[in-house]
Write an enzyme that holds these catalytic residues in place. Sequence first.
Site, PDB file in Angstrom:
ATOM      1  CE  LYS A 160      -4.498  -1.592   1.026  1.00  0.00           C
ATOM      2  NZ  LYS A 160      -5.210  -2.635   1.781  1.00  0.00           N
TER       3      LYS A 160
ATOM      4  CB  SER B 262      -0.904   0.007   1.241  1.00  0.00           C
ATOM      5  OG  SER B 262      -1.808  -1.051   1.192  1.00  0.00           O
TER       6      SER B 262
END
Length: 286
Positions: free
Chosen positions: A174, A99
């Site tokens: 995300k 991420s």
Amino acid sequence: MENRVKIGFIGLGSMGFPMAIRLCEAGYKLLIAVHKNHEKVEKLKEKGAIIKESFKEVILNSDIILTILPADEQVKKVLLQEEVVDNLKENQVLIEMTSCSPKTMKKIFDVYESKGVKVLDAPVSGGTEGAENGTLTLMIGGDANLVVDVSPILDKISIKKVVVGEAGAGKTVKMINQMLASIHMLAASEAFALAKQSNVDLQTLKDVIETSSGNSWIFQNKYANLMSENFALGFRLRLMVKDINIALEEGGILELPLTNLTSNVYKMALQDYGEMDISAVSKKVF
């Protein structure tokens, strides 16, 4: 994809380690680097993983490189080191699951593609439970045909794969997911605090909300943490702070008032609860 393919797996954190275990148990040959957590390395070695002395050795001896690291800094340090980039091999595949920011992903894509390496931007969602059970959702930026090629591997760790655009789009989706999750966690914490103060039966509240319009994945999956005040590691609060910051940076001229307010509360919780699960942010609410 045949199981004899060599997968270089980099990132043995709370998400990466159970993913690596699943791939080993599926019969894939994993290459991993020595790690500060010797217990994890030994467990993977028992499952058949091959131990290399450095990330560089892992990358350069792998057909497929899979990375899931804490943040942009680590991603760039591992993947963009000169000795690695100069020795990449054409037709290697990079599946980058961290991420991190879309701009970091786009930089890596450009560098690796120039070396003939095929790249997928594939961050995950589903928490540590999803990593352990192979039920993650993958938000994938990149070539859909390449996704098909590596699906036998991805299917061992996920139940849903969605191609969302080009490289960088995976990180963007995300980022948005994390923005929502952070806000939902605060909302669930405030709802719990109000119920507790009002002497509402907390289990009854959960039963009602789970079939009502106020429900969310966070409410369902983190409510037990709030009830028990057990904030054992799931997804680290400090990593959520990082993800919220990415959203705010990418937001540019957008005001994002809820995200800004959420960011302030998480930052207040960072010093005391940074290494705990994100549900520990509730300590700043009740």
